[in-house]
Design an enzyme around this catalytic site. Sequence first.
Site, PDB file in Angstrom:
ATOM      1  CG  HIS A 198      -2.099   5.291  -3.752  1.00 23.85           C
ATOM      2  ND1 HIS A 198      -2.982   5.051  -3.225  1.00 23.85           N
ATOM      3  CD2 HIS A 198      -2.749   5.285  -5.166  1.00 23.85           C
ATOM      4  CE1 HIS A 198      -4.151   4.532  -3.581  1.00 23.85           C
ATOM      5  NE2 HIS A 198      -3.808   5.179  -4.981  1.00 23.85           N
ATOM      6  CB  CYS A 240      -4.566  -8.521   7.160  1.00 24.73           C
ATOM      7  SG  CYS A 240      -3.727  -6.903   7.364  1.00 24.73           S
TER       8      CYS A 240
END
Length: 309
Positions: free
Chosen positions: A160, A296
């Site tokens: 991106h 995470c």
Amino acid sequence: MDPGLTAKFRADFATAKHIIVIAGAGLSAASGFSQTHQFEPIGIPTFRDGGGMWQSLDATSLATPEAFKENPSLVWQFYHYRRRKALEAQPNVAHKILAKLAVPNLLRTVAPAAQSFHLITQNVDRLSVRAVDALERELIQQNVKGPANRARKGSILQMHGKLFEVQCTKCDWRAEDFSMPLYPALRKAEEGIQNYTDAGSKARDIPVDQLPRCPQCHELARPGVVWFGEKPYYLDVINSLVFKVDMCLVIGTSSTVHPAAGYAYRVQRRHGHVAVFNLDPSEKDEKATPVFRGGCEKVLPLVFPELAD
């Protein structure tokens, strides 16, 4: 966390030959920065959490070519703020573990059969790159030499784009620029801003000639990110990787933005393993084996404790 689930995943990971990680905003959300206000979110604000509003606008509405064409001043103020927050942030332990997986000799300590590793990140904040750069500096200081002790070129794919890249709206010029601010008017426009929620709450219209310009043709420049409706980078490379992958880790992403949302499914369709590491449930989770629920930055060190040192 289920020890049996972790053991089964580690056994599958140890036999994997071609590994990819698909990372999203959740990977960076826990990256801390210097707090300037008591209500400042701890981490880089994501589009889809409580920090998704900016100037009382949905942040996703500013990440479009149409928004930039209509109001380049507002969009540049938004990205100026994001650039500042990304510079203040530091890679967290999850970034650091993934950086170690990008180094072949370190990867083989947990995946001895591995032949390749790629991190496909939807994030534009450069924290994954910074984590790899810091690890390589540390290895150099330790006099650890050889190409197998360095991340392979092209192992991180920023699909991106890059938050710190600036590109011309007319010619082919583009370059990374870490200056803060890029132009003085951007700093002046944020005077008095305390946090992400009220950022830009006082409307400040910057004349177009005071916004970042191309140094070659002097036309208006734009942030070097992929906006909604634009084509991501490296699609051909990623499609080739997905074709041969036998282990896919989906980390910190809701799997709602395409094409990245479809990669895990394609790996499964070819009988590869897919493991999800995410704080919030997703409709795609039921197809994954296993699913590790939690931030995470907390779960990855439990799954790979030898890489968390």
